[in-house]
Design a protein around this motif. Structure first.
Motif, PDB file in Angstrom:
ATOM      1  N   PRO A 131       0.852  -1.200   0.000  1.00 57.49           N
ATOM      2  CA  PRO A 131       0.000   0.000   0.000  1.00 57.49           C
ATOM      3  C   PRO A 131       0.885   1.246   0.000  1.00 57.49           C
ATOM      4  CG  PRO A 131       0.154  -0.871   2.221  1.00 57.49           C
ATOM      5  CD  PRO A 131       0.932  -1.817   1.347  1.00 57.49           C
ATOM      6  N   TRP A 132       1.568   1.486  -1.113  1.00 59.95           N
ATOM      7  CA  TRP A 132       2.668   2.440  -1.167  1.00 59.95           C
ATOM      8  C   TRP A 132       2.300   3.822  -0.638  1.00 59.95           C
ATOM      9  CZ3 TRP A 132       7.716   2.229  -1.636  1.00 59.95           C
ATOM     10  CH2 TRP A 132       8.417   3.378  -1.960  1.00 59.95           C
ATOM     11  N   ASP A 133       1.164   4.353  -1.101  1.00 63.24           N
ATOM     12  CA  ASP A 133       0.810   5.733  -0.753  1.00 63.24           C
ATOM     13  C   ASP A 133       0.462   5.904   0.719  1.00 63.24           C
ATOM     14  OD1 ASP A 133       1.248   6.242  -3.379  1.00 63.24           O
ATOM     15  OD2 ASP A 133      -0.798   6.876  -3.855  1.00 63.24           O
ATOM     16  N   GLU A 134       0.219   4.808   1.435  1.00 61.73           N
ATOM     17  CA  GLU A 134      -0.135   4.882   2.846  1.00 61.73           C
ATOM     18  C   GLU A 134       1.069   4.674   3.769  1.00 61.73           C
ATOM     19  OE1 GLU A 134      -3.505   2.346   3.717  1.00 61.73           O
ATOM     20  OE2 GLU A 134      -4.097   2.438   1.613  1.00 61.73           O
ATOM     21  N   ILE A 135       2.215   4.326   3.196  1.00 57.44           N
ATOM     22  CA  ILE A 135       3.420   4.116   3.999  1.00 57.44           C
ATOM     23  C   ILE A 135       3.962   5.474   4.443  1.00 57.44           C
ATOM     24  CG2 ILE A 135       5.782   3.208   3.997  1.00 57.44           C
ATOM     25  CD1 ILE A 135       4.875   1.222   1.840  1.00 57.44           C
ATOM     26  N   THR A 136       4.360   5.557   5.702  1.00 53.58           N
ATOM     27  CA  THR A 136       4.941   6.803   6.207  1.00 53.58           C
ATOM     28  C   THR A 136       6.417   6.603   6.517  1.00 53.58           C
ATOM     29  OG1 THR A 136       4.321   6.307   8.500  1.00 53.58           O
ATOM     30  CG2 THR A 136       2.757   7.582   7.169  1.00 53.58           C
ATOM     31  N   ALA A 137       7.164   7.686   6.406  1.00 52.02           N
ATOM     32  CA  ALA A 137       8.586   7.660   6.723  1.00 52.02           C
ATOM     33  C   ALA A 137       8.948   8.943   7.443  1.00 52.02           C
ATOM     34  CB  ALA A 137       9.433   7.504   5.456  1.00 52.02           C
ATOM     35  N   GLY A 139       6.475  12.298   6.334  1.00 56.74           N
ATOM     36  CA  GLY A 139       5.411  12.309   5.338  1.00 56.74           C
ATOM     37  C   GLY A 139       5.102  10.921   4.838  1.00 56.74           C
ATOM     38  N   THR A 140       4.226  10.856   3.831  1.00 55.80           N
ATOM     39  CA  THR A 140       3.892   9.574   3.220  1.00 55.80           C
ATOM     40  C   THR A 140       4.715   9.390   1.949  1.00 55.80           C
ATOM     41  OG1 THR A 140       2.144  10.342   1.745  1.00 55.80           O
ATOM     42  CG2 THR A 140       1.527   9.878   4.042  1.00 55.80           C
ATOM     43  N   LEU A 141       4.833   8.134   1.544  1.00 53.73           N
ATOM     44  CA  LEU A 141       5.591   7.842   0.334  1.00 53.73           C
ATOM     45  C   LEU A 141       4.783   8.117  -0.934  1.00 53.73           C
ATOM     46  CD1 LEU A 141       7.629   4.672   1.320  1.00 53.73           C
ATOM     47  CD2 LEU A 141       8.113   7.091   1.713  1.00 53.73           C
ATOM     48  N   ALA A 142       3.570   8.668  -0.772  1.00 54.36           N
ATOM     49  CA  ALA A 142       2.803   9.105  -1.940  1.00 54.36           C
ATOM     50  C   ALA A 142       3.540  10.196  -2.707  1.00 54.36           C
ATOM     51  CB  ALA A 142       1.426   9.610  -1.502  1.00 54.36           C
ATOM     52  N   GLN A 143       4.518  10.827  -2.058  1.00 54.38           N
ATOM     53  CA  GLN A 143       5.316  11.855  -2.721  1.00 54.38           C
ATOM     54  C   GLN A 143       6.338  11.276  -3.695  1.00 54.38           C
ATOM     55  OE1 GLN A 143       6.527  15.102   0.252  1.00 54.38           O
ATOM     56  NE2 GLN A 143       5.941  13.417   1.594  1.00 54.38           N
ATOM     57  N   MET A 179      15.717   6.834  12.021  1.00 54.77           N
ATOM     58  CA  MET A 179      14.888   6.599  10.853  1.00 54.77           C
ATOM     59  C   MET A 179      13.710   5.703  11.220  1.00 54.77           C
ATOM     60  SD  MET A 179      16.666   8.097   8.399  1.00 54.77           S
ATOM     61  CE  MET A 179      18.199   9.010   8.619  1.00 54.77           C
ATOM     62  N   ARG A 180      12.561   5.967  10.603  1.00 53.00           N
ATOM     63  CA  ARG A 180      11.361   5.170  10.879  1.00 53.00           C
ATOM     64  C   ARG A 180      10.542   5.008   9.601  1.00 53.00           C
ATOM     65  NH1 ARG A 180       5.856   5.647  12.554  1.00 53.00           N
ATOM     66  NH2 ARG A 180       5.322   4.221  14.267  1.00 53.00           N
ATOM     67  N   LEU A 181      10.085   3.766   9.361  1.00 52.70           N
ATOM     68  CA  LEU A 181       9.204   3.463   8.236  1.00 52.70           C
ATOM     69  C   LEU A 181       8.032   2.653   8.774  1.00 52.70           C
ATOM     70  CD1 LEU A 181       9.238   3.506   4.931  1.00 52.70           C
ATOM     71  CD2 LEU A 181       9.759   1.083   5.225  1.00 52.70           C
ATOM     72  N   HIS A 182       6.810   3.051   8.409  1.00 56.76           N
ATOM     73  CA  HIS A 182       5.647   2.317   8.889  1.00 56.76           C
ATOM     74  C   HIS A 182       4.746   1.935   7.725  1.00 56.76           C
ATOM     75  CE1 HIS A 182       1.554   1.958  10.910  1.00 56.76           C
ATOM     76  NE2 HIS A 182       2.265   0.926  11.307  1.00 56.76           N
ATOM     77  N   VAL A 183       4.571   0.626   7.553  1.00 54.15           N
ATOM     78  CA  VAL A 183       3.646   0.076   6.564  1.00 54.15           C
ATOM     79  C   VAL A 183       2.369  -0.305   7.296  1.00 54.15           C
ATOM     80  CG1 VAL A 183       3.241  -1.769   4.899  1.00 54.15           C
ATOM     81  CG2 VAL A 183       5.545  -0.807   5.153  1.00 54.15           C
ATOM     82  N   PRO A 184       1.192   0.163   6.848  1.00 60.31           N
ATOM     83  CA  PRO A 184      -0.047  -0.188   7.537  1.00 60.31           C
ATOM     84  C   PRO A 184      -0.176  -1.698   7.742  1.00 60.31           C
ATOM     85  CG  PRO A 184      -0.484   1.473   5.882  1.00 60.31           C
ATOM     86  CD  PRO A 184       0.945   1.065   5.695  1.00 60.31           C
ATOM     87  N   GLY A 185      -0.553  -2.087   8.963  1.00 54.98           N
ATOM     88  CA  GLY A 185      -0.725  -3.494   9.281  1.00 54.98           C
ATOM     89  C   GLY A 185       0.542  -4.201   9.692  1.00 54.98           C
ATOM     90  N   GLN A 186       1.674  -3.486   9.708  1.00 56.88           N
ATOM     91  CA  GLN A 186       2.968  -4.063  10.078  1.00 56.88           C
ATOM     92  C   GLN A 186       3.585  -3.256  11.216  1.00 56.88           C
ATOM     93  OE1 GLN A 186       4.371  -6.792   8.884  1.00 56.88           O
ATOM     94  NE2 GLN A 186       3.257  -7.170   6.985  1.00 56.88           N
TER      95      GLN A 186
END
Length: 225
Positions: free
Chosen positions: A139-145, A157-161, A204-211
């Motif tokens: 769910p690329w556009d919903e991943i935050t970093a 922000g989100t990786l939608a950028q 550094m932080r990366l969050h994938v929804p549901g993970q």
């Protein structure tokens, strides 16, 4: 002196070991979703002498020995800084997502982008998310970093950028890169205040929804000449 290939001992978020000896390390640049804005940025950089990339996205293949999961890394000077990036690992037909930092020598960047990236280690988290054989399901556009420098928020922000990392991978593969184990840095988001800052501790932080969120922190020390 040439570096030797790094063997990365990683672990999935549910504790399964993943050992990778990358055959290629590639840092992608100019991966913004708005390619008109990317082109404008390239033109701005050209004014101050930064050369235009050969392709968009741009790909900088670096020595795999730059990869590290160490919590302390050495850099060559005071004007270096990190950037939070999604990192795709491909090995044995499977894909894994993690977070890394494209630590870069900013003084050298004005003259040679690839050299500036190759002048610094490339820290990555020791934890990865197993994507199986079909990374397109992200769910690329919903991943935050996000990135914090010495405790202050630096990027968020989100990786939608960004272009989806699977699209960036397809661009890279179109060059006939082969099927060797690969570590691909997928690009970064704008800085919150628009200016590079220098410091010592990078989180550094990366969050994938549901993970579970994937996080790591590293500190820099200036190498003595």
């Amino acid at each position: 002196m040439a570096r030797t290939a790094t063997s990365l001992r990683l672990r999935t978020v549910d504790g399964q070991p993943v050992d990778v000896t990358p055959g290629r390390l590639v840092v992608a640049g100019y991966t913004g979703r708005n390619q008109d804005a990317v082109r404008h940025h390239i033109e701005e950089l050209a004014v101050i002498g930064v050369p235009e990339p050969d392709s968009i996205p741009a790909f900088y293949e670096l020595d795999t020995g730059l990869l590290t999961v160490d919590e302390t890394v050495e850099v060559g000077g005071q004007q270096t800084s990190g950037e939070v990036e999604p990192v795709l690992v491909r090995t044995d037909g499977r894909y894994y997502l993690t977070v890394g930092s494209d630590h870069t020598d900013r003084a050298l960047e004005r003259h040679d982008i690839k050299a500036s990236k190759g002048a610094c280690p490339k820290p990555v988290a020791g934890t990865v998310i197993d994507l199986g054989t079909q990374p397109e399901s992200l769910p690329w556009d919903e991943i935050t970093a996000a990135c914090w420098l010495d405790g202050e928020l630096y990027q968020d922000g989100t990786l939608a950028q960004l272009l989806p990392i699977t699209q960036v991978l397809a661009e890279w593969d179109s060059f006939g890169s082969g099927d060797v184990p690969l570590v691909l840095f997928g690009g970064t988001m704008p800085l919150l205040d628009g200016e590079f800052r220098f410091g010592r501790e990078w989180r550094m932080r990366l969050h994938v929804p549901g993970q579970p969120a994937v996080e790591f922190t590293y500190t820099t020390s200036v190498r003595e000449n």
